[in-house]
Motif scaffolding. Structure first.
Motif, short mmCIF file in Angstrom:
data_model
loop_
_atom_site.label_atom_id
_atom_site.label_comp_id
_atom_site.label_asym_id
_atom_site.label_seq_id
_atom_site.Cartn_x
_atom_site.Cartn_y
_atom_site.Cartn_z
N ARG A 1 0.81 -1.21 0.00
CA ARG A 1 0.00 0.00 0.00
C ARG A 1 0.84 1.26 0.00
O ARG A 1 0.45 2.27 -0.58
N THR A 2 1.96 1.23 0.70
CA THR A 2 2.78 2.44 0.86
C THR A 2 4.24 2.08 0.59
O THR A 2 4.99 1.77 1.49
N VAL B 1 2.35 -2.18 13.74
CA VAL B 1 1.43 -1.50 14.64
C VAL B 1 0.33 -2.45 15.08
O VAL B 1 -0.33 -2.23 16.10
N LYS C 1 -8.60 -8.63 15.55
CA LYS C 1 -9.19 -8.01 14.36
C LYS C 1 -8.83 -8.75 13.08
O LYS C 1 -9.38 -8.46 12.02
N PHE D 1 -0.34 9.17 5.77
CA PHE D 1 -0.12 7.91 6.48
C PHE D 1 -0.25 8.18 7.97
O PHE D 1 0.29 9.17 8.46
N ARG E 1 -0.38 6.15 11.86
CA ARG E 1 -0.30 4.94 12.69
C ARG E 1 -0.78 5.27 14.09
O ARG E 1 -0.27 6.21 14.72
N VAL E 2 -1.73 4.50 14.56
CA VAL E 2 -2.17 4.65 15.94
C VAL E 2 -1.32 3.70 16.76
O VAL E 2 -1.59 2.50 16.86
N GLN F 1 -11.64 -1.13 8.18
CA GLN F 1 -10.62 -0.12 8.45
C GLN F 1 -11.20 1.16 9.05
O GLN F 1 -10.44 2.03 9.45
N PHE G 1 -8.79 0.56 13.54
CA PHE G 1 -7.76 -0.08 12.71
C PHE G 1 -6.55 0.84 12.69
O PHE G 1 -6.64 1.99 12.25
N PRO G 2 -5.41 0.36 13.17
CA PRO G 2 -4.34 1.30 13.55
C PRO G 2 -3.44 1.82 12.43
O PRO G 2 -2.55 2.61 12.70
N GLU G 3 -3.65 1.38 11.19
CA GLU G 3 -2.84 1.94 10.11
C GLU G 3 -3.75 2.51 9.05
O GLU G 3 -4.57 1.79 8.48
N MET G 4 -3.60 3.80 8.80
CA MET G 4 -4.41 4.48 7.79
C MET G 4 -3.46 4.99 6.72
O MET G 4 -2.40 5.51 7.04
N ALA G 5 -3.83 4.82 5.47
CA ALA G 5 -2.98 5.33 4.40
C ALA G 5 -3.85 5.64 3.20
O ALA G 5 -4.79 4.91 2.91
#
Lengths: 760, 760
Positions: A214-215, A410, A465, B194, B196-197, B250, B254-258
């Motif tokens: 994705r990245t 993460v 999850k 991007f 990250r939580v 997501q 959901f701890p990764e967003m991009a």
């Protein structure tokens, strides 16, 4: 079967006439149809896979998935008549794709910046080519680009791809760098690309994409062996903000290019036979890193020396297993399988250890090689177990790489399917734990802490999850109405959990052992006694009424039907057999699997499977039943294992471009071949035992990393003598169809006495 | 003039009642209309500019430039009634824009993820606010968000923005992080974001954009003072490839967003008066760097202590100039100008010196602070000269930053207008050379090699592809038919070339002196004796027939008309006067400039200029004629300089939100104020002389970095006494209306005897 040309490359001018293992490598095997291997140049576990691409069709057409893209997972499809260029990164044998970074194409005549179409190659920069004027060997590829009369040769170091282009006389010779090209490309995939023309021979830049990864960003530094006379680029993007860059004519001789749709060109004058060489170094972290890699690995312009070194690197690795066989074709199959097995995981760090982590932060691998390309659903089965024998140091580094991924995750999960600092979440299960358990149980613990690795495994297996795992933990199975492919997931989780339990037991962690050994029995929760198959169950507790044991669509399975997948209890084969009604009934069931005739409709609806990849209803082209032929060993009919294994080896692996019965899957298909051809197979990675089969080689001498040697001999070997009469290890007869990892690593002599009569 | 509120903040509870310089800072000055300053929290030269944004309108509407966006160059427009949130990066006073990174907005009630519209604030997350419940001081900003009854307070360290939100009781309290928000936003501007939580209080990520800065990435690490109870995001992007991320929901937890269109939200339960604090650290290189910055600069949660420290930092810098004046308004103008002057260039490196270079590679500033935000066409005139007096160490670091930019430039050019590892090429000239020459000529050479700096200047001035420079070098002027704004370019190149020549002479490089002193006379090539104006010339050698001396459109000028720009020969004022027909005629010409009445049509067609920013035809709101009032000194009428300067100070700078007569232009407008208010001005940076004017202060005591003190006194000062009778330095009468840099830096006492009678 496509046979032509394959022996033509056997004679390699200028290299010793005595045949070496490397001489039997045919990179063309698997490049036709669904093998999805690539024919280009690379070194063992190399970061660069420099290979021709025969088309660049988009992942989507009119907003819909374009199924034709599947043919080009590795960039190259043998039946194609044109080449669009040579790009530097490729997966070997995958069934989904990405990469194809930094496509380079030499052309002559009027400049064209589009690839054009296969039907009308003259409409773009692509060129026609013929397999008659193409050859591929380990670490080297050559082709004549007929439309331009440019001969292209490729070779590679770990991190640098080298191109040697021999041009005709022309004052319009071009080298195109198309950053819009890529594998599984689509409209928004290029996130950003950047190119700097540092001077008249040096270019740097990067390509950032969002696709399967994705990245993802990959950096490069590229040099020409002679200065270009002119250069420029096109940014084929609408709606781009130009700002005060409008001051400049950016199309020509402007040294900074940036945008999403960049195609750059470099012009040369060439004399007849004049060569322009290109070196392209990659880096996962920066153009600075790429430059450093370039300097460290390929400072000069001696293409032939690099080619020789690549060949030596291959030969060195391949020669650790010295095989004799019934025919050259068998040697070709064997060494090409070993070659394919060593194409990945791939190096993912600069010469100084710098790499980009899953957290998008740059890290440094201290004291180990960081790897990427972990297609774990495939490779945990036989490839990593193979590495525990042939490449234990590398396999330990791969585990360190997985643990680094975990540290950077993460989600706090070990990799599922990771490449280039990304988790793409492809396929199911958490099979890193199998790879780790297999190494720990086999004593291959180096450079990492086993207890920490165990914690990572347990933590991974508890990430609620993930893919129905919360239900699985609560209910003991994944309910199909909550999460699809529920049976496959339940079965694989149960196996993975068993792996964790083994390590927990070994390390004295009774708490974890108890937790996971209980989970390891969850396969029983999806077994349907009324049909004798594993069957999708609903959250109500009931089995789902609708059930088609042949279909692979919406039946609770992925890449396998109930026939194949129901056998997936590698951790408890005896219980599987008991569930199946005992040994006799189970043997008959397995026989049906291998002999039943499937209707044509089955193939019409099943992606990824043709009659080539199937024996009866046994699907070898996908992985879930890779252990199935060996289950006869447990059902009291080892001779059937021997028979089936030899049949699979014969039918599914052929020394031809279309010689693979399915995707090579990052070496898993090849690893199956290698184990089986040597006479044993890791039915249950995480255990220390291998099931014995029927070797296909005449002899093999394996130089182990521990300095010992394992010799395998198969006296009486022939095409007809597929049965094993007796097996002796250092003169001692093995009393059951199994051998332990410890026995193998001790070295010595393993003798299979072959015969044409099954031992009932 | 908007006056309300400005004195309300004078009394700051809990801070010493004795008035300090910092008490006179009004960040609100310039926030209305075209000042383009921002009211938020920052420290001197800080990386973080945490400030409210009142709208987020796009740069384009229906594919066309949207002129309304101009109002929001600094994110905030005083006349607006709503706030969309608080973002962490802002330019001060620019006339084009970018930034607005990481917009945070606290809300309550149903979650809304769109900002909504100003007309219907309830349609989104924005809130109404009132200036009655808003206050701003140096390093601190506070506002009540009326729609949510959330009080927002902001403060900052160099690299960390701190938010303190006081919520009402609510189980639906939200903090929104909108990565789609930004200044001068448009469809494709977000290249990638991007998030990250990392855990329930720590978030990291980055935003990558392509706008004024074409290839820009900024990283962050953000922490909450209490754990959120839930979080999630929306990716408002069509046609996004999801791949196997489909496994996950997501949208929540959901701890990764991009992606390109990410808006994240974090939910809290709050009691009445309950506070949630947020710290947002920035980094130009990585999330790891941002975390390090966070730890180093703002490890705890004592908001008030940080606020106090920011205030002390400001007061420390401001107190180096202790001023007495005729009124508090004058003090407000003075110290707010000094505040604005110290908003940039901005720090651009992590606490460990890491920063991203123009080459997109991470570098480390060794032994200096790396700066960005170089609006050099503006700031070379007075801001950098001001720094050579008040901030010489910082100015030397700025030069080192420019030289690093040069080293990393693929064009081999010093910065034109650079921010965040990018050259945006805004405006004209190569005025880095002026900044460098000014420092070298004034002896401010530290941490860089003067000869290398000279080479960089010369190389910059020879980059043929830049903005007509090839023609200029060949023909001695930029021909208007080849490159627009040709007169402005020719004049400014000639001035810059003179700067290079000065340095070459000082360093004994006769070759370079000869080359550039010849070029420095090129202004003569665009002087048209028939009109007495500089005039666009064609490549044929002829002046272009069409010529409108008032228009700024297509007349060969940029941000100025022929009247203003024709005076731009700061390097040779005597020759300019000679060309203009001698002193008398030139004086009359200047008088016309300041007194003529312009038709309304002039303003209708001229962007960036209103009657507010103009005196006669003299445009103070733009820079080209900033030196003009001082030219009377050369034409034999210093008293007119004195008169005009005082008039400009009075008319163009007012202690009100709409108090600035034009964009503050990264401090240039303020620097003009400061110099002029102190009584002298650098008409020609690169020379070591300042023209004397008429001080507006009563006295000033300047503590110089060299330990000396310069005291300026203006006995007889009053609103009427704008004329200078005599000037003495340490008792010695100055015999001409100039003072040298050496004299200033020696310290001592500079006394202007003020009078109401001009000294003819």
């Amino acid at each position: 079967m496509i046979r032509f040309l394959l022996s033509a490359v056997l004679v390699i001018p200028g290299i010793s006439a005595a045949q070496q293992p490397v001489d039997f490598v045919r990179p063309m095997i698997g490049t036709a149809r669904m093998g999805h291997t690539y024919p280009g140049a690379t070194v063992p576990f190399g970061m660069v896979q420099l290979s021709p691409d025969t088309d660049t069709i988009p992942y989507e057409m009119n907003g819909q998935y374009n199924p034709d893209v599947y043919k080009f997972c590795a960039g190259y499809q043998y039946s194609d008549a044109t080449i669009t260029g040579f790009s530097h990164t490729h997966f070997s044998g995958t069934g989904h794709s990405d990469l194809g970074d930094f496509l380079i194409m030499p052309t002559t005549g009027p400049l064209q910046l589009n690839p054009g179409t296969a039907a009308h190659p003259e409409s773009g920069y692509r060129s026609r080519f013929s397999h008659d004027r193409e050859s591929a060997e380990a670490g080297y590829y050559k082709v004549m680009l007929d439309d331009y009369q440019v001969q292209a040769e490729l070779t590679a170091t770990n991190r640098v791809g080298l191109h040697r282009y021999t041009f005709p006389a022309s004052d319009q010779s071009h080298i195109i760098l198309d950053l819009t090209a890529g594998i599984y490309n689509y409209a928004n995939k290029n996130v950003w690309t950047f190119v700097r023309v540092e001077n008249d021979t040096l270019i740097t830049g990067y390509r950032q994409t969002s696709g399967w990864a994705r990245t993802r960003t990959l950096y490069f530094a590229m040099t020409f062996s002679k200065p270009f006379k002119k250069y420029g680029h096109r940014n084929d993007e609408n709606n781009v903000y130009k700002g005060f860059y409008r001051k400049f004519d950016q199309t020509a001789d402007f040294p900074e290019m940036a945008g999403r749709r960049i195609t750059a060109w470099f012009d040369f004058d060439t004399k007849a036979g004049g060569q322009v060489q290109v070196k392209m170094a990659l880096s996962p972290v920066s153009t600075e890193g790429a430059l450093r890699n370039l300097q460290a690995e390929a400072p000069g312009w001696d293409f032939d020396a690099v080619r020789r070194k690549a060949r030596e690197a291959w030969n060195g690795e391949l020669s650790k297993v010295q095989v004799t066989a019934l025919s050259d074709d068998d040697l070709i199959n064997f060494y090409t399988a070993l070659y394919h097995a060593y194409l990945g995981p791939t190096t993912y760090m600069d010469v100084d250890g710098a790499y980009r982590g899953l957290d998008q932060v740059n890290h440094r691998a201290e004291g180990y090689t960081n790897y990427t390309t972990f297609s774990l659903w495939d490779t945990y089965r036989a490839l990593h177990p193979l590495f525990n024998i042939l490449q234990p140091a590398r396999n330990a580094d791969m585990i360190r790489s997985m643990l680094a991924h975990y540290d950077q995750s993460v989600h706090k999960m070990l990799p599922v399917w990771s490449h280039h600092a990304n988790e793409n979440w492809c396929m199911i299960g958490y099979h890193s734990v199998s790879v780790i358990a297999d190494a720990i149980m086999k004593g291959n613990i180096r450079g990492y802490d086993a207890m920490q690795a165990l914690e990572a495994c347990a933590q991974t297996a508890r990430y609620k999850k993930y893919d129905g795992l919360e239900y699985y933990m609560k209910m003991g199975y994944v309910p199909e109405d909550k999460n699809s492919s529920s049976v496959s997931k339940t079965l694989e989780y149960a196996y993975d959990d068993w792996c964790i339990a083994q390590v927990a037991q070994k390390l004295g962690r009774k708490d974890l052992y108890d937790e996971f050994i209980a989970r390891s029995r969850n396969y029983r929760n999806v077994f349907d006694p009324s049909t004798g198959f594993m069957r999708p169950r609903l959250s109500s507790g009931a089995f789902r009424p609708a059930f088609d044991v042949l279909s692979t669509h919406g039946q609770g399975y992925i890449e396998g039907n109930a026939w194949n997948y129901s056998l997936y209890v590698p951790q408890y084969p005896d219980d599987l057999i008991a569930l199946g009604g005992g040994k006799k009934r189970f043997t008959a069931h397995l026989d049906s699997l291998f002999t039943m005739h499937l209707p044509d409709a089955f193939f019409a609806e099943t992606e990824d499977i043709t009659r080539d990849g199937i024996i009866g209803n046994y699907v070898h082209g996908n992985e879930p039943a890779h252990h199935a032929a060996y289950l006869y060993n447990w059902s009291g009919a080892p001779w059937k294992t021997q028979e089936r294994v030899r049949m699979i080896l014969e039918k599914m692996y052929k020394p031809a471009p279309d010689g693979l019965g399915g995707n090579d899957d990052c070496g898993q298909m090849s690893a199956w071949y290698l184990f089986s051809a040597l006479g044993f197979y890791p039915v249950c990675p995480g255990s220390t035992e291998y099931a014995l089969g029927s070797p296909a080689i005449k002899s093999a001498v394996i130089r182990l990393e521990n300095g010992r040697t394992l010799t395998i001999e198969a006296p009486g070997q022939s095409r007809a003598n597929v049965y094993v009469k007796t097996v002796t290890l250092n003169g001692r007869k093995l009393d059951r169809p199994a051998i332990s990892h410890g026995e193998i690593m001790q070295g010595g002599k393993l003798v299979f006495q072959m015969t044409n009569r099954p031992s009932h």
